[in-house]
Design a protein around this motif. Structure first.
Motif, PDB file in Angstrom:
ATOM      1  N   THR A 147    -105.957  43.898  45.213  1.00  0.00           N
ATOM      2  CA  THR A 147    -105.519  44.984  46.213  1.00  0.00           C
ATOM      3  C   THR A 147    -104.115  45.605  45.896  1.00  0.00           C
ATOM      4  OG1 THR A 147    -104.708  43.392  47.715  1.00  0.00           O
ATOM      5  CG2 THR A 147    -107.269  44.068  47.994  1.00  0.00           C
ATOM      6  N   GLU A 148    -103.297  44.849  44.973  1.00  0.00           N
ATOM      7  CA  GLU A 148    -102.000  45.078  44.708  1.00  0.00           C
ATOM      8  C   GLU A 148    -101.832  45.147  43.173  1.00  0.00           C
ATOM      9  OE1 GLU A 148     -98.715  44.304  47.203  1.00  0.00           O
ATOM     10  OE2 GLU A 148    -100.492  43.415  48.772  1.00  0.00           O
ATOM     11  N   ALA A 149    -100.507  45.721  42.687  1.00  0.00           N
ATOM     12  CA  ALA A 149    -100.408  45.712  41.206  1.00  0.00           C
ATOM     13  C   ALA A 149    -100.853  44.248  40.553  1.00  0.00           C
ATOM     14  CB  ALA A 149     -98.924  45.831  41.069  1.00  0.00           C
ATOM     15  N   VAL A 150    -101.325  44.587  39.371  1.00  0.00           N
ATOM     16  CA  VAL A 150    -101.821  43.174  38.545  1.00  0.00           C
ATOM     17  C   VAL A 150    -100.549  42.927  37.480  1.00  0.00           C
ATOM     18  CG1 VAL A 150    -103.261  42.258  36.962  1.00  0.00           C
ATOM     19  CG2 VAL A 150    -104.208  43.824  38.515  1.00  0.00           C
ATOM     20  N   ARG A 151    -100.088  41.969  37.714  1.00  0.00           N
ATOM     21  CA  ARG A 151     -98.602  41.690  37.123  1.00  0.00           C
ATOM     22  C   ARG A 151     -98.718  40.947  35.798  1.00  0.00           C
ATOM     23  NH1 ARG A 151     -95.016  45.330  38.411  1.00  0.00           N
ATOM     24  NH2 ARG A 151     -95.066  45.409  40.940  1.00  0.00           N
ATOM     25  N   CYS A 152     -99.921  40.089  35.684  1.00  0.00           N
ATOM     26  CA  CYS A 152     -99.975  39.322  34.668  1.00  0.00           C
ATOM     27  C   CYS A 152    -101.380  39.280  34.312  1.00  0.00           C
ATOM     28  CB  CYS A 152     -99.230  37.930  34.466  1.00  0.00           C
ATOM     29  SG  CYS A 152     -99.256  36.861  33.233  1.00  0.00           S
ATOM     30  N   LEU A 153    -101.746  39.294  32.846  1.00  0.00           N
ATOM     31  CA  LEU A 153    -103.119  39.022  32.342  1.00  0.00           C
ATOM     32  C   LEU A 153    -103.001  37.993  31.101  1.00  0.00           C
ATOM     33  CD1 LEU A 153    -104.651  42.383  32.335  1.00  0.00           C
ATOM     34  CD2 LEU A 153    -105.111  40.880  33.963  1.00  0.00           C
ATOM     35  N   ARG A 154    -103.951  36.925  31.301  1.00  0.00           N
ATOM     36  CA  ARG A 154    -104.245  36.029  29.749  1.00  0.00           C
ATOM     37  C   ARG A 154    -105.607  35.727  29.744  1.00  0.00           C
ATOM     38  NH1 ARG A 154     -99.478  37.278  29.577  1.00  0.00           N
ATOM     39  NH2 ARG A 154     -97.719  35.913  29.183  1.00  0.00           N
ATOM     40  N   PHE A 155    -105.930  35.815  28.447  1.00  0.00           N
ATOM     41  CA  PHE A 155    -107.381  35.437  27.937  1.00  0.00           C
ATOM     42  C   PHE A 155    -107.426  33.810  27.840  1.00  0.00           C
ATOM     43  CE2 PHE A 155    -107.473  39.657  26.505  1.00  0.00           C
ATOM     44  CZ  PHE A 155    -108.773  40.187  27.046  1.00  0.00           C
ATOM     45  N   SER A 156    -108.248  33.281  27.940  1.00  0.00           N
ATOM     46  CA  SER A 156    -108.524  31.736  27.856  1.00  0.00           C
ATOM     47  C   SER A 156    -108.327  31.384  26.282  1.00  0.00           C
ATOM     48  CB  SER A 156    -109.527  31.262  28.475  1.00  0.00           C
ATOM     49  OG  SER A 156    -110.935  31.827  27.886  1.00  0.00           O
ATOM     50  N   PRO A 157    -108.102  30.333  25.773  1.00  0.00           N
ATOM     51  CA  PRO A 157    -108.168  30.153  24.314  1.00  0.00           C
ATOM     52  C   PRO A 157    -109.252  30.141  23.618  1.00  0.00           C
ATOM     53  CG  PRO A 157    -106.721  28.487  25.603  1.00  0.00           C
ATOM     54  CD  PRO A 157    -107.356  29.005  26.551  1.00  0.00           C
ATOM     55  N   ASP A 158    -110.337  29.992  24.412  1.00  0.00           N
ATOM     56  CA  ASP A 158    -111.736  30.233  23.876  1.00  0.00           C
ATOM     57  C   ASP A 158    -112.406  31.670  23.951  1.00  0.00           C
ATOM     58  OD1 ASP A 158    -112.410  30.419  26.582  1.00  0.00           O
ATOM     59  OD2 ASP A 158    -113.969  28.693  26.452  1.00  0.00           O
ATOM     60  N   GLY A 159    -111.553  32.601  24.437  1.00  0.00           N
ATOM     61  CA  GLY A 159    -111.960  33.945  24.430  1.00  0.00           C
ATOM     62  C   GLY A 159    -113.042  34.375  25.702  1.00  0.00           C
ATOM     63  N   LYS A 160    -113.339  33.341  26.537  1.00  0.00           N
ATOM     64  CA  LYS A 160    -114.635  33.592  27.508  1.00  0.00           C
ATOM     65  C   LYS A 160    -113.903  34.054  28.757  1.00  0.00           C
ATOM     66  CE  LYS A 160    -117.708  29.801  26.023  1.00  0.00           C
ATOM     67  NZ  LYS A 160    -118.440  28.439  26.262  1.00  0.00           N
ATOM     68  N   LEU A 162    -110.839  35.553  31.539  1.00  0.00           N
ATOM     69  CA  LEU A 162    -109.338  36.417  31.711  1.00  0.00           C
ATOM     70  C   LEU A 162    -108.835  36.044  32.882  1.00  0.00           C
ATOM     71  CD1 LEU A 162    -107.605  38.569  30.589  1.00  0.00           C
ATOM     72  CD2 LEU A 162    -109.021  40.257  32.119  1.00  0.00           C
ATOM     73  N   ALA A 163    -107.753  35.765  33.037  1.00  0.00           N
ATOM     74  CA  ALA A 163    -106.799  35.220  34.153  1.00  0.00           C
ATOM     75  C   ALA A 163    -105.936  36.184  34.357  1.00  0.00           C
ATOM     76  CB  ALA A 163    -106.179  33.889  34.151  1.00  0.00           C
ATOM     77  N   SER A 164    -105.916  36.734  35.687  1.00  0.00           N
ATOM     78  CA  SER A 164    -105.061  37.792  36.523  1.00  0.00           C
ATOM     79  C   SER A 164    -104.339  37.055  37.633  1.00  0.00           C
ATOM     80  CB  SER A 164    -105.840  38.825  36.796  1.00  0.00           C
ATOM     81  OG  SER A 164    -106.656  38.787  37.655  1.00  0.00           O
ATOM     82  N   ALA A 165    -103.023  37.674  37.667  1.00  0.00           N
ATOM     83  CA  ALA A 165    -102.341  37.530  38.566  1.00  0.00           C
ATOM     84  C   ALA A 165    -101.516  38.635  39.226  1.00  0.00           C
ATOM     85  CB  ALA A 165    -101.023  36.556  38.161  1.00  0.00           C
ATOM     86  N   ALA A 166    -101.499  38.839  40.568  1.00  0.00           N
ATOM     87  CA  ALA A 166    -101.234  40.031  41.085  1.00  0.00           C
ATOM     88  C   ALA A 166    -100.078  39.695  42.458  1.00  0.00           C
ATOM     89  CB  ALA A 166    -102.341  40.823  41.751  1.00  0.00           C
ATOM     90  N   ASP A 167     -99.605  41.011  42.747  1.00  0.00           N
ATOM     91  CA  ASP A 167     -98.673  41.124  43.952  1.00  0.00           C
ATOM     92  C   ASP A 167     -99.551  40.694  45.257  1.00  0.00           C
ATOM     93  OD1 ASP A 167     -96.601  41.853  42.241  1.00  0.00           O
ATOM     94  OD2 ASP A 167     -96.732  44.001  42.859  1.00  0.00           O
ATOM     95  N   ASP A 168    -100.934  40.784  45.299  1.00  0.00           N
ATOM     96  CA  ASP A 168    -101.544  40.425  46.518  1.00  0.00           C
ATOM     97  C   ASP A 168    -101.481  38.863  46.819  1.00  0.00           C
ATOM     98  OD1 ASP A 168    -103.324  39.361  44.605  1.00  0.00           O
ATOM     99  OD2 ASP A 168    -104.907  41.067  44.951  1.00  0.00           O
ATOM    100  N   HIS A 169    -100.930  38.248  46.055  1.00  0.00           N
ATOM    101  CA  HIS A 169    -100.553  36.762  46.276  1.00  0.00           C
ATOM    102  C   HIS A 169    -101.694  35.911  45.682  1.00  0.00           C
ATOM    103  CE1 HIS A 169     -98.016  37.558  49.961  1.00  0.00           C
ATOM    104  NE2 HIS A 169     -97.476  38.282  48.985  1.00  0.00           N
ATOM    105  N   THR A 170    -102.706  36.307  44.862  1.00  0.00           N
ATOM    106  CA  THR A 170    -103.749  35.698  44.144  1.00  0.00           C
ATOM    107  C   THR A 170    -103.869  35.573  42.735  1.00  0.00           C
ATOM    108  OG1 THR A 170    -105.274  37.750  44.178  1.00  0.00           O
ATOM    109  CG2 THR A 170    -105.214  36.352  46.409  1.00  0.00           C
ATOM    110  N   VAL A 171    -104.468  34.455  42.217  1.00  0.00           N
ATOM    111  CA  VAL A 171    -104.708  34.482  41.018  1.00  0.00           C
ATOM    112  C   VAL A 171    -106.239  34.433  40.872  1.00  0.00           C
ATOM    113  CG1 VAL A 171    -104.861  32.969  38.877  1.00  0.00           C
ATOM    114  CG2 VAL A 171    -102.772  33.064  40.471  1.00  0.00           C
TER     115      VAL A 171
END
Length: 658
Positions: A147-160, A162-171
């Protein structure tokens, strides 16, 4: 008796003026720890070699400040997102713009490259996450949920995942194959700045403005532990390559954490201010920060840092028993599957589910790409780093010497030349007179699969003719001091192979004339037939390079003729032949593979339908040829560099054949 010199644990390496205006973003190459990219309000992306004062390359094309940067695993590509929402991808080896990706409506806040395929994930102030196919210039999928800006993205080492971190306090954790959210981790009470996958285990770390670092179990989807005693926000995190600990960058300090139980193994004071990114190389941690137009780099000697088994720094109460840390590599948590082909396979389904999102190239995009330039500011460093001699797979050299540590009692300057200390990654001291041989280190678990043995391939990007070296035409110099050659001798050596080369080129020209005569009649199939009949792969490559530019020329008849030639091209020693073969095969798979599988799966028709029978026969022939080619693609999908990426993407497209 000589007294051993005590060296610093952390020191400032360099400070540079990176842009003509304020620096807005930066990123370190994680493979080498020696490549640095900076983005500025001047709308430029500048590429640097760490600890060298001059800019190697300046990338232009964006019209608004650069908000986010990322370098791919092989350090061949760089992606930059701007304030306007546009994304540009550059090829650092070729020094040119590769793609312009348009679709976001606001600032690009985060970017990441998929570890295997040619995919980029982007997160924006518009709250959307998009997955892009760099080669096809299209959006593969859009993930909605924040619901707010997405500040960080990371693919898992196996490529399956995607993790996202945002200003809405969630991962959030996304399943790339299913195209939907797997789990939402809540618990942070402030914007989440950073997420990072453990290199081996199903474990995720996140850092937030709420001054906590949280560890999440990706098998049970629950919090493992939380470290809450910090005084400033968490700015960046990085797992040790073997996964034994987590390094966290804070304002003017580096902290080393364990998570079962939560504890701080060590604290290192580093005067780096608001550190922006971390990388590890040669048992040294490199940290970079920026303020206004300057960028500063710092080094922490990890051999002087406690990574495990130490007395914790106040994170465990005195009345609690001290439990020894869980050994690295324990079987308590699941390990990522390493084979890249099986990991990335679901991506093919994502692509087919997203036709509605895919954008076709437009003339506006082409114009944007023409306006984008890669200006080489320092040709010597550029050639040394991005075009090493006799090398196809490029990154800054992996065997870089560690940065020398300055003595404790001397002031540190950016260009100080100090002898390397014994605080490096070597356990036993070496005599000063001897240079250490390259050490064969024991294998460690890393976030990318081990490359297979690569065949010798003649690169397409070269500054000399294929198979010819200047040294072959010059007489061997017996005496090193003999630098001058007689003109007549040099010219006779150069002319030695001239007649042979003329014969080869004349023959090729004649063959191309033959094909061109058939081409002028408008019969594409006969043109390809004639090229194949000549039995010269170079002619086939020349013709395919033209046909590949216009997808509408391809028919099922053409596939039956070309596929056996593609099989030969993929096994060629010439890189340009392999690239052409990959391009043609990808085009065939995208246009005809769904048709072939549908026709073969359809029930037999009632009555006599000659046209359908002919089509069925062609589909069976193509299917058989594709099965043969799929074995070659599978074997080569473990290669590193540009080759490996192309073959891994083809393997994804051919997954339905298995």
């Amino acid at each position: 008796m000589a007294v051993a010199v005590t060296t610093k644990t952390a020191w400032k390496l360099q400070e540079i003026t990176a842009h003509s205006s304020n620096v807005s973003s930066l990123v370190l190459g994680k493979s080498s720890g020696r490549l640095l990219a900076t983005g500025g309000d001047d709308c430029r992306v500048n590429v640097w070699s760490v600890n060298k004062p001059n800019c190697i390359m300046s990338l232009t094309g964006h019209t608004t400040p650069i908000e986010s940067l990322q370098i791919n695993t092989n350090e061949e590509l760089i992606v930059a997102g701007s304030q306007s929402g546009s994304i540009r991808v550059w090829d650092l080896e070729a020094a040119k713009i590769l793609r312009t990706l348009l679709g976001h409506k606001a600032n690009i806040c985060s970017l990441d490259f998929h570890p295997f395929g040619s995919f980029v994930a982007s997160g924006s102030l518009d709250t959307n996450i998009k997955l892009w196919d760099v080669r096809r210039k299209g959006c593969v999928f859009r993930y909605k949920g924040h619901t707010e800006a997405v500040r960080c993205l990371r693919f898992s080492p196996d490529g399956k995942w995607l993790a996202s971190a945002a200003d809405d306090h969630t991962v959030k954790l996304w399943d790339l194959a299913a195209g939907k959210i797997m789990f939402e981790f809540t618990g942070h009470t402030g914007p989440v700045n950073i997420v990072e996958f453990h290199p081996n285990e199903y474990l995720l770390a996140s850092g937030s403005f709420d001054r906590t670092v949280r560890f999440w179990d990706l098998e049970k989807f629950q919090v493992v532990s939380c470290i809450e005693e910090e005084a400033t926000p968490v700015r960046c995190v990085l797992f040790n390559p073997d996964g034994c600990c987590l390094y966290s960058g804070f304002q003017d300090s580096l902290r080393v954490y364990g998570w079962e139980p939560e504890r701080c193994f060590d604290v290192v004071l580093v005067n780096w201010g608001k550190v922006a990114d971390l990388s590890i190389c040669n048992n040294q941690l490199i940290g970079v920060s920026f303020a206004q137009s300057t960028v500063s780099s710092f080094v922490v000697d990890l051999s002087r840092v406690t990574k495990s088994g130490s007395i914790p720094h106040g994170l465990i109460r005195d009345d609690e028993p001290l439990v020894p840390p869980t050994p690295t590599g324990s079987s308590l948590r699941r390990i990522y599957d390493r084979p890249s082909t099986s990991c990335s396979k679901p991506q093919s389904r994502v692509k087919h589910n997203s036709e509605s999102e895919r954008r076709s190239p437009s003339s506006e995009d082409d114009r944007d790409e023409k306006e984008s330039k890669a200006e080489i500011q320092n040709p010597e460093d550029y050639k040394e780093i991005f075009q090493p001699k006799n090398a196809i797979c490029r990154t800054p050299p992996r065997n870089n010497e560690p940065f020398p540590a300055p003595p404790e009692d001397e002031p540190v300057t950016a260009k100080e030349a100090v002898k390397p200390s014994q605080a490096a990654d070597v356990q036993t001291p070496l005599p000063k007179q001897e240079l250490p041989e390259p050490v064969q280190r024991p294998p460690i678990a890393s976030s990318t699969p081990l490359p297979r043995t690569e065949l010798s391939v003649i690169p397409a990007a070269r500054n000399e003719p294929i198979g010819l070296k200047v040294s072959d035409f010059l007489p061997a110099v017996k005496n090193q001091s003999q630098n001058e050659l007689v003109d007549e001798e040099a010219m006779s050596q150069i002319r030695k192979g001239h007649e042979t080369m003329c014969v080869v080129l004349t023959s090729r020209h004649k063959n191309l004339d033959t094909v061109r005569a058939v081409w002028s009649t408008g019969d594409i199939k006969n043109s390809v037939d004639s090229a194949v009949a000549i039995n010269d792969l170079s002619v086939v490559v020349d013709l395919l390079n033209i046909v590949n530019q216009k997808a509408s020329l391809w028919k099922l008849d053409l596939c039956t003729i070309v596929l056996p030639q593609i099989e030969k091209l993929l096994q060629s020693k010439y890189e340009s032949y392999v690239q052409t073969g990959c391009t043609s095969l990808k085009l065939i798979l995208q246009r005809f593979l769904p048709l072939i599988t549908d026709i073969l799966a359809a029930p037999p028709s009632v009555g006599v339908d000659i046209t359908r029978e002919e089509r069925l026969h062609k589909c069976k022939l193509c299917y058989k040829q594709l099965k043969n080619i799929s074995n070659i693609v599978k074997n080569k999908s473990g290669l590193s560099g540009r080759h490996g990426s192309a073959f891994r993407e083809l393997h994804l497209l051919m997954a339905v054949l298995e």
